[in-house]
Motif scaffolding. Structure first.
Motif, PDB file in Angstrom:
ATOM      1  N   HIS A   1       6.513 -69.783  15.635  1.00  0.00           N
ATOM      2  CA  HIS A   1       6.075 -70.337  16.922  1.00  0.00           C
ATOM      3  C   HIS A   1       5.177 -69.337  17.658  1.00  0.00           C
ATOM      4  CE1 HIS A   1       6.457 -72.997  20.397  1.00  0.00           C
ATOM      5  NE2 HIS A   1       6.783 -71.959  21.148  1.00  0.00           N
ATOM      6  N   LEU A   2       5.600 -68.094  17.696  1.00  0.00           N
ATOM      7  CA  LEU A   2       4.803 -67.060  18.357  1.00  0.00           C
ATOM      8  C   LEU A   2       3.479 -66.817  17.634  1.00  0.00           C
ATOM      9  CD1 LEU A   2       7.633 -64.531  19.254  1.00  0.00           C
ATOM     10  CD2 LEU A   2       6.453 -66.118  20.796  1.00  0.00           C
ATOM     11  N   ILE A   3       3.506 -66.843  16.325  1.00  0.00           N
ATOM     12  CA  ILE A   3       2.265 -66.683  15.558  1.00  0.00           C
ATOM     13  C   ILE A   3       1.309 -67.841  15.839  1.00  0.00           C
ATOM     14  CG2 ILE A   3       1.304 -66.727  13.205  1.00  0.00           C
ATOM     15  CD1 ILE A   3       3.772 -65.097  12.343  1.00  0.00           C
ATOM     16  N   GLY A   4       1.841 -69.053  15.937  1.00  0.00           N
ATOM     17  CA  GLY A   4       1.001 -70.209  16.252  1.00  0.00           C
ATOM     18  C   GLY A   4       0.303 -70.066  17.595  1.00  0.00           C
ATOM     19  N   TRP A   5       1.044 -69.654  18.622  1.00  0.00           N
ATOM     20  CA  TRP A   5       0.438 -69.464  19.943  1.00  0.00           C
ATOM     21  C   TRP A   5      -0.546 -68.309  19.933  1.00  0.00           C
ATOM     22  CZ3 TRP A   5      -0.073 -73.089  23.169  1.00  0.00           C
ATOM     23  CH2 TRP A   5       0.909 -74.061  23.348  1.00  0.00           C
ATOM     24  N   ALA A   6      -0.254 -67.262  19.153  1.00  0.00           N
ATOM     25  CA  ALA A   6      -1.182 -66.126  19.058  1.00  0.00           C
ATOM     26  C   ALA A   6      -2.505 -66.557  18.424  1.00  0.00           C
ATOM     27  CB  ALA A   6      -0.546 -64.997  18.252  1.00  0.00           C
ATOM     28  N   ILE A   7      -2.433 -67.419  17.430  1.00  0.00           N
ATOM     29  CA  ILE A   7      -3.660 -67.927  16.797  1.00  0.00           C
ATOM     30  C   ILE A   7      -4.480 -68.734  17.799  1.00  0.00           C
ATOM     31  CG2 ILE A   7      -4.523 -69.541  15.052  1.00  0.00           C
ATOM     32  CD1 ILE A   7      -2.146 -68.638  13.290  1.00  0.00           C
TER      33      ILE A   7
END
Length: 116
Positions: free
Chosen positions: A12-18
């Motif tokens: 989830h955090l990686i998705g928002w970071a992208i």
């Protein structure tokens, strides 16, 4: 279940970071990077799965704040709509659209961290 939940948090955090990184990079020359669509879909799906797992198991030691989750979901759906719009109509992408995606992403992150 704990491992699956925490793996979903990481994704989830990686998705928002992208999403945030892809929009900040393209503010000067307004366009939607292809990774931004994948990032927002990852963040949206993993967020929904996290809530489902948290509600159905004892993975969290506290009760979920459903109002906070609803607000975050609405913001995420708006960001998803803006990204899909920008992806399907690249000629209509402006700095305002890319900036609003970045701004709403920061708002969603701030809600997650600051709303207690």
């Amino acid at each position: 279940m704990d491992f699956l939940y925490h793996l979903l948090v990481v994704l989830h955090l990686i998705g928002w970071a992208i999403v945030l990184g892809g929009t900040l990079v393209n503010l000067r020359t307004p366009k939607i990077a292809t990774g931004v669509l994948h990032g927002i879909l990852t963040a949206l799906v993993t967020g929904i799965l996290m809530v489902g797992i948290a509600e159905s198991t004892d993975v969290l030691s506290y009760e979920l704040n459903t109002t906070k989750i609803a607000v975050k979901l609405v913001v995420a759906l708006v960001v998803t709509g803006l990204v899909i719009y920008g992806t399907r109509r690249p000629e209509k992408v402006t700095r305002g659209l890319v900036g609003s995606i970045a701004g709403l992403t920061v708002v969603n992150i701030a809600i997650a961290v600051l709303w207690r």
